[in-house]
Design a protein around this motif. Sequence first.
Motif, PDB file in Angstrom:
ATOM      1  N   LYS A 296       0.800  -1.243   0.000  1.00 31.12           N
ATOM      2  CA  LYS A 296       0.000   0.000   0.000  1.00 31.12           C
ATOM      3  C   LYS A 296       0.828   1.285   0.000  1.00 31.12           C
ATOM      4  O   LYS A 296       0.308   2.367   0.279  1.00 31.12           O
ATOM      5  CB  LYS A 296      -0.993   0.050   1.176  1.00 31.12           C
ATOM      6  N   ALA A 297       2.102   1.147  -0.344  1.00 30.75           N
ATOM      7  CA  ALA A 297       2.950   2.344  -0.412  1.00 30.75           C
ATOM      8  C   ALA A 297       2.986   2.944  -1.812  1.00 30.75           C
ATOM      9  O   ALA A 297       3.632   3.976  -2.032  1.00 30.75           O
ATOM     10  CB  ALA A 297       4.361   1.993   0.033  1.00 30.75           C
ATOM     11  N   GLY A 298       2.299   2.306  -2.770  1.00 30.21           N
ATOM     12  CA  GLY A 298       2.348   2.802  -4.143  1.00 30.21           C
ATOM     13  C   GLY A 298       2.932   1.780  -5.105  1.00 30.21           C
ATOM     14  O   GLY A 298       3.465   2.126  -6.165  1.00 30.21           O
ATOM     15  N   THR A 299       2.803   0.512  -4.766  1.00 31.44           N
ATOM     16  CA  THR A 299       3.368  -0.580  -5.564  1.00 31.44           C
ATOM     17  C   THR A 299       2.739  -0.636  -6.958  1.00 31.44           C
ATOM     18  O   THR A 299       3.450  -0.736  -7.968  1.00 31.44           O
ATOM     19  CB  THR A 299       3.110  -1.932  -4.850  1.00 31.44           C
ATOM     20  N   THR A 300       1.419  -0.588  -7.017  1.00 36.40           N
ATOM     21  CA  THR A 300       0.705  -0.736  -8.294  1.00 36.40           C
ATOM     22  C   THR A 300       1.131   0.373  -9.266  1.00 36.40           C
ATOM     23  O   THR A 300       1.444   0.113 -10.438  1.00 36.40           O
ATOM     24  CB  THR A 300      -0.823  -0.640  -8.051  1.00 36.40           C
TER      25      THR A 300
ATOM     26  N   ARG B 193       5.729   5.275   1.622  1.00 40.01           N
ATOM     27  CA  ARG B 193       4.619   6.216   1.815  1.00 40.01           C
ATOM     28  C   ARG B 193       4.470   6.474   3.309  1.00 40.01           C
ATOM     29  O   ARG B 193       4.796   5.577   4.115  1.00 40.01           O
ATOM     30  CB  ARG B 193       3.348   5.560   1.264  1.00 40.01           C
TER      31      ARG B 193
ATOM     32  N   SER C 270      -4.693   2.720   4.118  1.00 40.66           N
ATOM     33  CA  SER C 270      -4.881   2.125   2.792  1.00 40.66           C
ATOM     34  C   SER C 270      -4.942   0.593   2.890  1.00 40.66           C
ATOM     35  O   SER C 270      -5.794  -0.055   2.263  1.00 40.66           O
ATOM     36  CB  SER C 270      -3.745   2.564   1.868  1.00 40.66           C
TER      37      SER C 270
ATOM     38  N   TYR D  33       6.018   8.166  -2.202  1.00 41.00           N
ATOM     39  CA  TYR D  33       4.711   8.295  -2.863  1.00 41.00           C
ATOM     40  C   TYR D  33       4.298   9.770  -2.926  1.00 41.00           C
ATOM     41  O   TYR D  33       3.830  10.254  -3.955  1.00 41.00           O
ATOM     42  CB  TYR D  33       3.689   7.487  -2.052  1.00 41.00           C
TER      43      TYR D  33
ATOM     44  N   CYS E 161       0.016   6.141 -16.677  1.00 45.09           N
ATOM     45  CA  CYS E 161       0.103   5.480 -15.356  1.00 45.09           C
ATOM     46  C   CYS E 161      -0.652   6.237 -14.273  1.00 45.09           C
ATOM     47  O   CYS E 161      -0.617   5.830 -13.100  1.00 45.09           O
ATOM     48  CB  CYS E 161       1.568   5.359 -14.936  1.00 45.09           C
TER      49      CYS E 161
ATOM     50  N   TYR F  27      -7.338  -1.890  -5.719  1.00 44.38           N
ATOM     51  CA  TYR F  27      -5.992  -1.311  -5.817  1.00 44.38           C
ATOM     52  C   TYR F  27      -6.029   0.177  -6.160  1.00 44.38           C
ATOM     53  O   TYR F  27      -5.011   0.849  -6.140  1.00 44.38           O
ATOM     54  CB  TYR F  27      -5.165  -2.042  -6.882  1.00 44.38           C
TER      55      TYR F  27
ATOM     56  N   ARG G 277      -8.197   3.033  -4.930  1.00 42.57           N
ATOM     57  CA  ARG G 277      -9.254   3.526  -4.053  1.00 42.57           C
ATOM     58  C   ARG G 277      -9.392   5.032  -4.199  1.00 42.57           C
ATOM     59  O   ARG G 277     -10.270   5.533  -4.872  1.00 42.57           O
ATOM     60  CB  ARG G 277      -8.942   3.125  -2.597  1.00 42.57           C
ATOM     61  N   ARG G 278      -8.456   5.774  -3.629  1.00 46.40           N
ATOM     62  CA  ARG G 278      -8.570   7.233  -3.663  1.00 46.40           C
ATOM     63  C   ARG G 278      -7.289   7.892  -4.186  1.00 46.40           C
ATOM     64  O   ARG G 278      -7.331   8.913  -4.864  1.00 46.40           O
ATOM     65  CB  ARG G 278      -8.894   7.703  -2.244  1.00 46.40           C
ATOM     66  N   GLY G 279      -6.148   7.336  -3.804  1.00 43.17           N
ATOM     67  CA  GLY G 279      -4.886   7.831  -4.335  1.00 43.17           C
ATOM     68  C   GLY G 279      -4.541   9.255  -3.941  1.00 43.17           C
ATOM     69  O   GLY G 279      -3.998  10.002  -4.750  1.00 43.17           O
TER      70      GLY G 279
END
Length: 319
Positions: free
Chosen positions: A67-71, A153, A161, A219, A258, A283, A285-287
């Motif tokens: 949840k640190a920004g992997t995707t 993040r 997250s 992030y 991206c 994956y 959600r809100r960003g």
Amino acid sequence: CFKEMELSQERRDFISSLPIEKSWTTRGYLHNYQGFWFLTMGMQGVLAFQKHFQAHDTDVLLTSSPKAGTTWSKAMLFALLNRVRHPSPQGHPLVTNNPHTLVLTMELTLYYRNQVPDLTFFPTPRLFATHLPYAVLPASAKDSACKIVYVCRNPKDTFVSLWLFVNRAWSTRSIIGSLDEAFDMFARGVSPFGPYWDHVLGYWKKSQENPQKVLFLKYEDMKKQPTSNLRRLADFVGCPFSPEEEAKGIVNDISTLCSFDNLKNQEVNKNGKGMFSEANEAYFRRGEIGDCVNYLTEEMIEKLDRITDEKFHGSGLKF
Ligand code: A3P
């Protein structure tokens, strides 16, 4: 806790000998191995990846806490390294595939069932991902010249997250436990691949010692300045943007491809499922930066800030 797992008795005995805590992200358990917590279902993959993976000097390894920004980082690295083969956003693999199927997380895919996978069909430079802490990485990943990109993040948004993800990704499962209970465990360091702070510090220290080996990205910085961070990423992995590419606006094209809005709105990410039957939409959600204020109390925020100050004190790392 070994139900449905194809584990040898020796492996079971070894995992059983490790310190154990109830997990707050699944119905299983977390085991403390080499100072970090791993889910029972992931232990097999962690041990097999650590034992069998042979890094090539040309490999790129994306590392992160969940949840640190992997995707997002998977998408950026994939688009960067494949921009000659896939120059156009039209028909780009990122339009039809979730980034997790294009860049595999080693312990959760290729090594998940203790197999030793055949990695010869991966084109050079090979791009892989892992959530393993620096200390637990396979020796060859540390000793070879392979490049390591770490994405981090702030802990409050990372925790929120993850909490929301596990309660959203599997709509058929009911909520696992209370937010308060999960928060207390996270703050004690008990979370998958955690303690969060030790995970971050391991990569931070290495990036300070050897900036050619580990690129440490935040992030929050990527959100504020996506294109300059894309350039940093491209330079680090050895494929800098040429003046011609800059003139053609390729940096902006990749950044847009991206971006949160673009990826979130692709059909595969709206309605597709991942390899653990999780909804891909979870994956994306809100960003945003700072969404934790909508879920954590002031005391919780103060507590995580205090722990973070204490743990990062003297390291030069700040959020
Ligand atoms: P939120 O839950 O705060 O929205 P990971 O990819 O490591 O699982 O992290 C997921 C987090 O990254 C989620 O945060 C998700 O919304 C956010 N995210 C996913 N894709 C993103 C993108 N392209 N740009 C910015 N944030 C993104």
